[in-house]
Design a protein around this motif. Structure first.
Motif, PDB file in Angstrom:
ATOM      1  N   ALA A  75       0.930  -1.306   0.124  1.00 39.43           N
ATOM      2  CA  ALA A  75      -0.375   0.039   0.462  1.00 39.43           C
ATOM      3  C   ALA A  75       0.971   1.163  -0.202  1.00 39.43           C
ATOM      4  O   ALA A  75       1.696   1.426   0.697  1.00 39.43           O
ATOM      5  N   LYS A  76       0.406   2.076  -0.941  1.00 37.37           N
ATOM      6  CA  LYS A  76       1.345   3.489  -0.722  1.00 37.37           C
ATOM      7  C   LYS A  76       0.746   4.635  -0.541  1.00 37.37           C
ATOM      8  O   LYS A  76      -0.330   4.604  -0.895  1.00 37.37           O
ATOM      9  N   PHE A  77       0.873   5.814  -0.244  1.00 33.81           N
ATOM     10  CA  PHE A  77       0.265   6.937   0.225  1.00 33.81           C
ATOM     11  C   PHE A  77       0.693   7.925  -0.461  1.00 33.81           C
ATOM     12  O   PHE A  77       2.320   7.827  -0.182  1.00 33.81           O
ATOM     13  N   ASN A  78       0.607   8.530  -1.017  1.00 40.86           N
ATOM     14  CA  ASN A  78       0.684   9.883  -0.899  1.00 40.86           C
ATOM     15  C   ASN A  78       0.762  11.187  -0.023  1.00 40.86           C
ATOM     16  O   ASN A  78      -0.081  11.055   1.084  1.00 40.86           O
ATOM     17  N   VAL A  79       1.811  11.952   0.170  1.00 40.74           N
ATOM     18  CA  VAL A  79       2.083  12.615   1.138  1.00 40.74           C
ATOM     19  C   VAL A  79       1.794  14.420   0.412  1.00 40.74           C
ATOM     20  O   VAL A  79       2.040  14.952  -0.049  1.00 40.74           O
ATOM     21  N   SER A  80       0.913  15.032   1.525  1.00 44.46           N
ATOM     22  CA  SER A  80       0.280  15.988   1.519  1.00 44.46           C
ATOM     23  C   SER A  80       0.811  17.509   2.863  1.00 44.46           C
ATOM     24  O   SER A  80       0.974  16.985   3.625  1.00 44.46           O
ATOM     25  N   VAL A  81       1.192  18.389   2.379  1.00 47.22           N
ATOM     26  CA  VAL A  81       1.225  19.215   2.887  1.00 47.22           C
ATOM     27  C   VAL A  81       2.894  18.986   4.403  1.00 47.22           C
ATOM     28  O   VAL A  81       2.441  19.784   5.322  1.00 47.22           O
ATOM     29  N   MET A  82       3.546  18.009   3.584  1.00 44.69           N
ATOM     30  CA  MET A  82       4.824  18.323   4.443  1.00 44.69           C
ATOM     31  C   MET A  82       6.101  18.638   4.247  1.00 44.69           C
ATOM     32  O   MET A  82       6.904  17.412   3.355  1.00 44.69           O
ATOM     33  N   SER A  83       7.281  19.637   4.348  1.00 44.86           N
ATOM     34  CA  SER A  83       7.494  20.490   3.909  1.00 44.86           C
ATOM     35  C   SER A  83       8.036  20.960   4.814  1.00 44.86           C
ATOM     36  O   SER A  83       7.430  22.088   5.598  1.00 44.86           O
ATOM     37  N   ALA A  84       9.339  21.124   5.232  1.00 44.23           N
ATOM     38  CA  ALA A  84      10.160  22.296   5.441  1.00 44.23           C
ATOM     39  C   ALA A  84      11.382  22.783   5.176  1.00 44.23           C
ATOM     40  O   ALA A  84      12.302  21.680   4.075  1.00 44.23           O
ATOM     41  N   PRO A  85      12.107  23.215   5.410  1.00 49.23           N
ATOM     42  CA  PRO A  85      13.364  23.752   5.351  1.00 49.23           C
ATOM     43  C   PRO A  85      14.175  22.959   5.888  1.00 49.23           C
ATOM     44  O   PRO A  85      14.370  21.918   6.298  1.00 49.23           O
ATOM     45  N   ALA A  86      16.046  22.455   5.167  1.00 51.37           N
ATOM     46  CA  ALA A  86      16.291  20.847   5.212  1.00 51.37           C
ATOM     47  C   ALA A  86      16.686  21.475   6.985  1.00 51.37           C
ATOM     48  O   ALA A  86      17.239  20.114   7.046  1.00 51.37           O
ATOM     49  N   GLU A  87      16.765  21.967   7.312  1.00 53.43           N
ATOM     50  CA  GLU A  87      17.905  22.856   8.347  1.00 53.43           C
ATOM     51  C   GLU A  87      16.475  22.257   9.616  1.00 53.43           C
ATOM     52  O   GLU A  87      16.777  22.028  10.712  1.00 53.43           O
ATOM     53  N   TYR A  88      15.590  21.884   8.637  1.00 58.26           N
ATOM     54  CA  TYR A  88      14.441  22.466  10.752  1.00 58.26           C
ATOM     55  C   TYR A  88      14.234  20.456  10.272  1.00 58.26           C
ATOM     56  O   TYR A  88      14.026  20.170   9.581  1.00 58.26           O
ATOM     57  N   SER A  89      13.315  20.497  11.354  1.00 59.21           N
ATOM     58  CA  SER A  89      12.743  19.361  11.014  1.00 59.21           C
ATOM     59  C   SER A  89      11.216  19.787  11.144  1.00 59.21           C
ATOM     60  O   SER A  89      10.562  21.048  10.546  1.00 59.21           O
ATOM     61  N   PHE A  90      10.153  18.448  10.849  1.00 54.97           N
ATOM     62  CA  PHE A  90       8.421  18.542  10.217  1.00 54.97           C
ATOM     63  C   PHE A  90       7.878  18.317  12.120  1.00 54.97           C
ATOM     64  O   PHE A  90       8.211  17.492  11.980  1.00 54.97           O
ATOM     65  N   ALA A 115      11.003  23.275  14.940  1.00 54.42           N
ATOM     66  CA  ALA A 115      10.304  22.593  13.658  1.00 54.42           C
ATOM     67  C   ALA A 115       9.580  23.987  12.823  1.00 54.42           C
ATOM     68  O   ALA A 115       8.863  24.491  13.737  1.00 54.42           O
ATOM     69  N   SER A 116       9.137  23.070  11.946  1.00 53.53           N
ATOM     70  CA  SER A 116       8.478  23.665  10.821  1.00 53.53           C
ATOM     71  C   SER A 116       7.049  23.202  11.085  1.00 53.53           C
ATOM     72  O   SER A 116       6.979  21.830  11.210  1.00 53.53           O
ATOM     73  N   ASP A 117       5.563  23.899  11.386  1.00 55.39           N
ATOM     74  CA  ASP A 117       5.085  23.407  11.427  1.00 55.39           C
ATOM     75  C   ASP A 117       3.683  23.426  10.060  1.00 55.39           C
ATOM     76  O   ASP A 117       3.395  23.974   9.827  1.00 55.39           O
ATOM     77  N   CYS A 118       2.702  22.495  10.212  1.00 54.46           N
ATOM     78  CA  CYS A 118       1.922  21.781   9.461  1.00 54.46           C
ATOM     79  C   CYS A 118       0.903  23.007   9.810  1.00 54.46           C
ATOM     80  O   CYS A 118       0.351  23.025   8.654  1.00 54.46           O
ATOM     81  N   THR A 119       0.834  23.519  10.733  1.00 55.65           N
ATOM     82  CA  THR A 119      -0.473  24.741  10.939  1.00 55.65           C
ATOM     83  C   THR A 119      -0.324  25.687   9.616  1.00 55.65           C
ATOM     84  O   THR A 119       1.078  26.346  10.101  1.00 55.65           O
ATOM     85  N   GLY A 120      -0.525  26.178   9.448  1.00 56.81           N
ATOM     86  CA  GLY A 120      -0.325  27.596   8.845  1.00 56.81           C
ATOM     87  C   GLY A 120      -0.689  29.003   9.824  1.00 56.81           C
ATOM     88  O   GLY A 120      -1.283  28.824  11.041  1.00 56.81           O
ATOM     89  N   PHE A 121      -0.193  29.815   9.702  1.00 59.92           N
ATOM     90  CA  PHE A 121      -0.663  31.078  10.878  1.00 59.92           C
ATOM     91  C   PHE A 121      -1.184  31.357  10.613  1.00 59.92           C
ATOM     92  O   PHE A 121      -2.478  32.061  11.463  1.00 59.92           O
TER      93      PHE A 121
END
Length: 422
Positions: A305-320, A367-373
């Motif tokens: 089973a494979k899932f594509n992921v939406s809205v999960m990105s962060a600057p390479a120096e950060y965690s998500f 951490a770069s959070d998935c919740t927008g400002f």
């Protein structure tokens, strides 16, 4: 005897547990729950009749001891407690404290349990997780079900004539009291700064040599297959670490976190979950970004089973970080099925934090959070403010259009005549 409010440290806990290791009976059962506090016993044990979740002898004995403590303690509101940081490493301490024969139970099938009394046995029972975040009734039912499991297992061992000791604990407290003098000081903080105090167990880490290349944490990591088979992998992943990470891969461009489980539940012999991340340069922002591209589930080496992921990105120096990740449409970060097999799976991950690049000091970066400002609350406040501002502007405009008479009647003179043209 410990005074009220005393917090038992890890060192004190090892001293208190010494009689368990020196007595003739060397059989120890560790019932491990995801969350538990003494308040659960004092509050839920007051339930009447069938609503009381504590029915087995072990729980009743503990409640009687707790009531004696309440009666003899100078304060009935504050009791001694064990530091949850100490319970985090309780299992590893027990394993190192003696030559135990370790048996881990996740399927909770007592009939298949075999105990060799000629050797000391350490039996670790992973109890079902509480319904965190739901109503009180769901929590009571979950504790009642765990109480039945404790009762069945202890009764079975007593009938076999096996002597044993029991430890009933959890990886984190279920009720946390906050001081009133610091509530006003709460504010949005960097998740990397508060990580050490907020995690109830350390994050999962994948290393290459002496360097850590992947960090992964979740407060709840659960799956459901075919809408019927439920699997809570939280304890197996982060507490007991009954997970194989050997297939994980790390590089400067692509990183894959591979989690392999053996017999997570009855009917599934093996399960592998893969998180695939990439590190890529984007010209629009003139910097590298790490993205979680896909999540894959392989059951028994066949079903994929494979899932594509939406809205999960962060600057390479950060965690998500994201509070809720899963297959539900209500979650801010969604796992979107990309093949037919993926439609048979439901995934739920709460408080996910993951980092696959540029890890320093074996800790999560900012951490770069998935919740927008602009949250829904902020949008509602802005819309309400705009409506009120429009009403105020309209009112001022109407007031400015008001005019007064330029001439007035003189009671001593002739009547004022105003032509219709005016």
């Amino acid at each position: 005897a410990l005074h009220e409010g005393h917090i038992v440290s890890a060192l004190e806990l090892t001293v208190l547990l010494q009689p368990v290791f020196t007595q003739n009976s060397r059989n120890l059962i560790l019932f491990l729950q995801d969350a538990l506090s003494m308040d659960d016993f004092t509050y839920l044990s007051e339930s009447d009749g069938n609503k009381n979740p504590f029915q087995n002898q072990v729980s009743k004995l503990f409640i009687n001891l707790l009531q004696e403590m309440l009666q003899s303690s100078p304060s009935s509101l504050v009791l001694p407690a064990v530091d949850y940081e100490a319970t985090r490493y309780l299992l590893s301490f027990l394993q190192e404290s003696g030559d135990w024969t370790l048996t881990s139970m996740t399927n909770l099938d007592v009939s298949q349990l075999e105990v060799n009394t000629s050797k000391p046995n350490l039996l670790v029972v992973q109890l079902q997780p509480l319904a965190s975040g739901l109503n009180e009734i769901s929590t009571l039912e979950a504790i009642a079900e765990n109480d039945k499991i404790i009762g069945r297992l202890t009764k079975d061992l007593r009938e076999r004539g096996i002597h044993f000791s029991v430890i009933y604990t959890a990886v984190r407290p279920s009720r946390i009291s906050r001081r009133t003098d610091v509530v006003g000081e709460l504010r949005r903080q960097l998740m990397a700064a508060e990580e050490e105090g907020s995690l109830s167990y350390p994050p999962l880490n994948v290393t290459t040599g002496n360097d850590t290349c992947i960090l992964f944490y979740a407060s709840n990591f659960s799956l459901k297959a075919n809408s019927s088979v439920f699997m809570d992998l939280t304890n197996a992943t982060f507490v007991t670490r009954n997970v194989d990470l050997s297939s994980s891969e790390c590089s400067d461009v692509n990183t894959t976190l591979s989690l392999k489980y053996t017999k997570p539940v009855n009917g599934i012999s093996s399960l592998e979950i893969r998180f695939s991340m990439t590190n890529k340069f984007y010209g629009g922002s003139a910097r590298n970004w790490s993205t979680l591209d896909s999540v894959e589930i392989v059951q028994d080496g066949e079903k994929f089973a494979k899932f594509n992921v939406s809205v999960m990105s962060a600057p390479a120096e950060y965690s998500f970080h994201c509070q809720l990740v899963g297959t539900s449409n209500l979650y801010p970060a969604r796992l979107i099925p990309s093949n037919n097999e993926a439609k048979n799976w439901d995934v739920f991950i709460s408080r996910l934090q993951i980092q696959g690049f540029n890890i320093e000091n074996n800790q999560f970066s900012y951490a770069s959070d998935c919740t927008g400002f602009f949250t829904p609350e902020i949008w509602m406040g802005l819309v309400t403010s705009i409506i009120l501002l429009w009403i105020l502007t309209y009112g001022i405009h109407m007031i400015m259009q008001l005019t007064t008479n330029s001439r007035f009647d003189d009671p001593k003179g002739p009547a004022l005549s105003v032509p219709q043209t005016e």
